[in-house]
Enzyme design. Structure first.
Site, PDB file in Angstrom:
ATOM      1  N   GLY A  10      -5.719  33.048 -28.484  1.00  0.00           N
ATOM      2  CA  GLY A  10      -5.039  31.755 -28.540  1.00  0.00           C
ATOM      3  C   GLY A  10      -5.519  30.941 -29.726  1.00  0.00           C
ATOM      4  N   ALA A  11      -5.665  31.610 -30.875  1.00  0.00           N
ATOM      5  CA  ALA A  11      -6.350  31.017 -32.021  1.00  0.00           C
ATOM      6  C   ALA A  11      -5.432  30.381 -33.053  1.00  0.00           C
ATOM      7  CB  ALA A  11      -7.215  32.078 -32.710  1.00  0.00           C
ATOM      8  N   GLY A  14      -4.358  24.322 -31.205  1.00  0.00           N
ATOM      9  CA  GLY A  14      -5.234  23.679 -30.236  1.00  0.00           C
ATOM     10  C   GLY A  14      -6.695  24.002 -30.408  1.00  0.00           C
ATOM     11  N   ILE A  15      -7.420  24.050 -29.279  1.00  0.00           N
ATOM     12  CA  ILE A  15      -8.860  24.268 -29.356  1.00  0.00           C
ATOM     13  C   ILE A  15      -9.201  25.675 -29.826  1.00  0.00           C
ATOM     14  CG2 ILE A  15      -9.362  22.514 -27.609  1.00  0.00           C
ATOM     15  CD1 ILE A  15      -9.806  24.708 -25.601  1.00  0.00           C
ATOM     16  N   SER A 139     -11.386  25.312 -16.638  1.00  0.00           N
ATOM     17  CA  SER A 139     -10.985  23.910 -16.557  1.00  0.00           C
ATOM     18  C   SER A 139     -11.551  23.294 -15.285  1.00  0.00           C
ATOM     19  CB  SER A 139      -9.455  23.797 -16.547  1.00  0.00           C
ATOM     20  OG  SER A 139      -9.046  22.475 -16.245  1.00  0.00           O
ATOM     21  N   TYR A 164      -1.750  26.767 -11.520  1.00  0.00           N
ATOM     22  CA  TYR A 164      -2.639  26.681 -12.688  1.00  0.00           C
ATOM     23  C   TYR A 164      -4.086  26.499 -12.242  1.00  0.00           C
ATOM     24  CZ  TYR A 164      -4.843  24.780 -16.881  1.00  0.00           C
ATOM     25  OH  TYR A 164      -5.697  24.556 -17.940  1.00  0.00           O
TER      26      TYR A 164
END
Length: 283
Positions: A10-11, A14-15, A139, A164
């Site tokens: 997920g690069a 965002g983070i 999270s 989620y």
């Protein structure tokens, strides 16, 4: 981080993008993973230009697909003999139920099973680089959640936020169980809460519910730069070199919810995850 090799999923936004950039800035060799070939290449070029680090690679994979996860892992294994850091960061929130190409509810497929499968497929490369680290972006949404083994894929009742939250609890339980299994190997794994981050995470959906979430995020959320700090800390800081199976918030080791400390549930989730991925792991 000079001499260290890091893979970040997920690069491309965002983070995940910030985490990859900061690790590259610290001198690490970085492997970027994203779904979109164009975005992956653009991010690779951006990181090289902004950090002066030319040891940046990009790989494309849709991690909601188990075949894609396996293909990614095989590519990494073919190209690299060791991996010092794996940052499991890719994830999403879906407000309507949908299924992956494998027929698995998408939230569980992407947010948990992708972490589980990719990590296990790359464990030998992480062990070869020991001391090495696995970072799991979870999270605080896991608080108040439970693993509903009777309806794990929310077939009978689907609520986006609850589903989620279950996937984020699964992240913390996964880190706890794998930490137990990795004792004595030199490989550590820790989970984290990045904070409520105002990133592309909230821009992916359409409709009134998403509009409300974007408005709320704009008021209370932190920046991607702030949200990535704990990921970078767990990937690079000597302070946590020997810490494993913990949960971090704002770079501090804190207790997760009691449900995330249940070893019986963690073990059962592991067995179910093995079945759902067709993966046989060592005990």
């Amino acid at each position: 981080m000079i001499g260290k090799r890091c893979l970040v999923t997920g690069a491309t936004s965002g983070i995940g993008a910030v985490t990859a950039e900061e690790l590259a800035r610290l001198g690490a060799e970085v492997i970027l993973v994203g779904r979109d070939p164009k975005k992956c290449e653009e991010m690779r070029n951006r990181l090289e230009q902004r950090t002066g680090n030319d040891a940046v690679h990009s790989m494309v994979a849709d991690l909601s697909s188990q075949a894609e996860v396996r293909r990614l892992a095989e590519t990494v294994r073919e190209r690299f003999d060791r991996l010092d850091v794996l940052v499991n960061n890719a994830g999403a929130l879906f407000l309507e139920r949908r299924e992956s190409v494998d027929g698995i509810e998408m939230t569980f497929a992407l947010n948990h099973l992708a972490y589980f499968l990719l990590t296990n497929l790359l464990l030998d490369r992480l062990k070869a680089a020991a001391p090495s680290r696995i970072v799991v972006v979870a999270s605080d949404a896991h608080r108040g959640a439970s693993i509903n083994f009777d309806d794990l894929q929310s077939q009978r009742k689907f609520k986006g936020l609850r589903t989620y939250s279950q996937s984020k609890l699964a992240n913390v339980l996964f880190a706890r169980e794998l930490a137990r299994r990795l004792e004595g190997t030199g490989v550590t794994i820790n989970a984290l809460h990045p904070g409520v981050v105002n990133s592309s995470f909230f821009s992916s959906g359409e409709g009134p519910a998403w509009w409300v979430m974007r408005r709320v995020a704009g008021l209370i959320a932190i920046s991607s730069e702030q949200g990535a700090k704990t990921s970078v800390y767990l990937a690079s800081s000597p302070e946590v070199e020997e810490v494993s199976g913990a949960y971090f918030v704002k770079q501090r080791n804190v207790k997760p919810a009691s449900a995330a400390q249940n070893d019986e549930v963690a073990s059962r989730l592991w067995r179910v995850s093995e079945e759902m991925t067709g993966l046989v792991t060592s005990s």
